[in-house]
Design a protein around this motif. Structure first.
Motif, short mmCIF file in Angstrom:
data_model
loop_
_atom_site.label_atom_id
_atom_site.label_comp_id
_atom_site.label_asym_id
_atom_site.label_seq_id
_atom_site.Cartn_x
_atom_site.Cartn_y
_atom_site.Cartn_z
N LYS A 1 0.83 -1.20 0.00
CA LYS A 1 0.00 0.00 0.00
C LYS A 1 0.87 1.26 0.00
N ILE A 2 1.92 1.27 0.81
CA ILE A 2 2.84 2.42 0.85
C ILE A 2 3.47 2.63 -0.51
N TRP A 3 3.91 1.54 -1.16
CA TRP A 3 4.54 1.65 -2.46
C TRP A 3 3.57 2.22 -3.48
N GLU A 4 2.32 1.76 -3.48
CA GLU A 4 1.31 2.27 -4.41
C GLU A 4 1.07 3.76 -4.20
N GLU A 5 1.02 4.20 -2.95
CA GLU A 5 0.82 5.62 -2.66
C GLU A 5 2.00 6.45 -3.15
N GLU A 6 3.21 5.94 -2.99
CA GLU A 6 4.39 6.67 -3.47
C GLU A 6 4.36 6.82 -4.98
N VAL A 7 3.96 5.78 -5.68
CA VAL A 7 3.92 5.81 -7.15
C VAL A 7 2.87 6.80 -7.63
N THR A 8 1.69 6.80 -7.01
CA THR A 8 0.62 7.66 -7.50
C THR A 8 0.81 9.12 -7.13
N THR A 9 1.62 9.42 -6.12
CA THR A 9 1.84 10.81 -5.73
C THR A 9 3.19 11.33 -6.20
N LYS A 10 3.87 10.57 -7.04
CA LYS A 10 5.17 10.99 -7.54
C LYS A 10 5.05 12.34 -8.25
N ASN A 11 5.98 13.21 -7.96
CA ASN A 11 5.99 14.51 -8.62
C ASN A 11 6.54 14.38 -10.03
N ASN A 12 5.84 14.98 -10.94
CA ASN A 12 6.30 15.08 -12.32
C ASN A 12 6.85 16.48 -12.53
N GLU A 13 7.46 16.70 -13.68
CA GLU A 13 8.06 18.00 -14.00
C GLU A 13 7.62 18.46 -15.37
N ASN B 1 21.15 26.48 -21.07
CA ASN B 1 21.27 25.03 -20.84
C ASN B 1 20.44 24.19 -21.80
N GLY B 2 19.58 24.84 -22.57
CA GLY B 2 18.76 24.11 -23.53
C GLY B 2 17.43 23.65 -22.99
N LYS B 3 17.29 23.66 -21.67
CA LYS B 3 16.03 23.24 -21.06
C LYS B 3 16.01 23.67 -19.59
N CYS B 4 14.79 23.66 -19.02
CA CYS B 4 14.64 24.02 -17.61
C CYS B 4 13.35 23.42 -17.08
N THR B 5 13.42 22.89 -15.87
CA THR B 5 12.21 22.46 -15.17
C THR B 5 11.53 23.71 -14.66
N VAL B 6 10.31 23.97 -15.13
CA VAL B 6 9.62 25.20 -14.75
C VAL B 6 8.53 24.96 -13.72
N LYS B 7 8.12 23.70 -13.53
CA LYS B 7 7.06 23.41 -12.56
C LYS B 7 7.14 21.93 -12.18
N THR B 8 6.87 21.62 -10.92
CA THR B 8 6.78 20.24 -10.47
C THR B 8 5.46 20.03 -9.75
N GLY B 9 4.97 18.80 -9.77
CA GLY B 9 3.73 18.50 -9.09
C GLY B 9 3.08 17.26 -9.63
N GLU B 10 1.82 17.08 -9.29
CA GLU B 10 1.07 15.92 -9.75
C GLU B 10 0.72 16.09 -11.22
N TYR B 11 0.72 14.98 -11.93
CA TYR B 11 0.53 14.99 -13.38
C TYR B 11 -0.72 15.74 -13.80
N GLU B 12 -1.83 15.46 -13.17
CA GLU B 12 -3.11 16.06 -13.58
C GLU B 12 -3.08 17.59 -13.48
N LYS B 13 -2.41 18.11 -12.48
CA LYS B 13 -2.32 19.57 -12.33
C LYS B 13 -1.38 20.17 -13.38
N LEU B 14 -0.31 19.44 -13.67
CA LEU B 14 0.67 19.94 -14.64
C LEU B 14 0.15 19.86 -16.07
N LYS B 15 -0.74 18.94 -16.34
CA LYS B 15 -1.25 18.73 -17.70
C LYS B 15 -1.87 20.01 -18.26
N ILE C 1 5.89 17.00 -20.11
CA ILE C 1 5.85 16.53 -18.72
C ILE C 1 6.63 15.23 -18.65
N ILE C 2 7.54 15.18 -17.66
CA ILE C 2 8.28 13.93 -17.45
C ILE C 2 8.07 13.46 -16.03
#
Length: 91
Positions: A10-22, A61-75, A90-91
């Protein structure tokens, strides 16, 4: 499956689903600094100083992370950047 294994699973599943994307913005030869800055302020809620710093990182640098967070919010924000003509993903 033991209780301990169930808890670990259960802990592993929660970590995967709340992983921050960029959201990564990439450099191009089309957009001006002003356009990138204005777009980051409007779409991502950056301050003008944050947006200016990001635009310089993208340029040098050719690129920059401009925002991090949950995928749905970043989309939504990534779509806004793309619609403004910036190269982003988004990665």
């Amino acid at each position: 499956m033991s209780t301990l294994e169930q808890i670990k699973e259960k802990i592993w599943e929660e970590e995967v689903t709340t992983k921050n994307n960029e959201i990564i913005v990439y450099n191009d030869d089309v957009n001006t600094f002003d356009h990138v800055i204005e777009t980051l302020v409007r779409v991502c809620g950056h301050t003008s100083i944050q947006a200016e710093q990001c635009s310089l990182i993208v340029h040098f640098n050719g690129k920059c992370t401009v925002k991090t967070g949950e995928y749905e919010k970043l989309k939504v924000q990534c779509t806004g950047l793309l619609e403004a003509g910036l190269s982003a993903e988004i990665i």
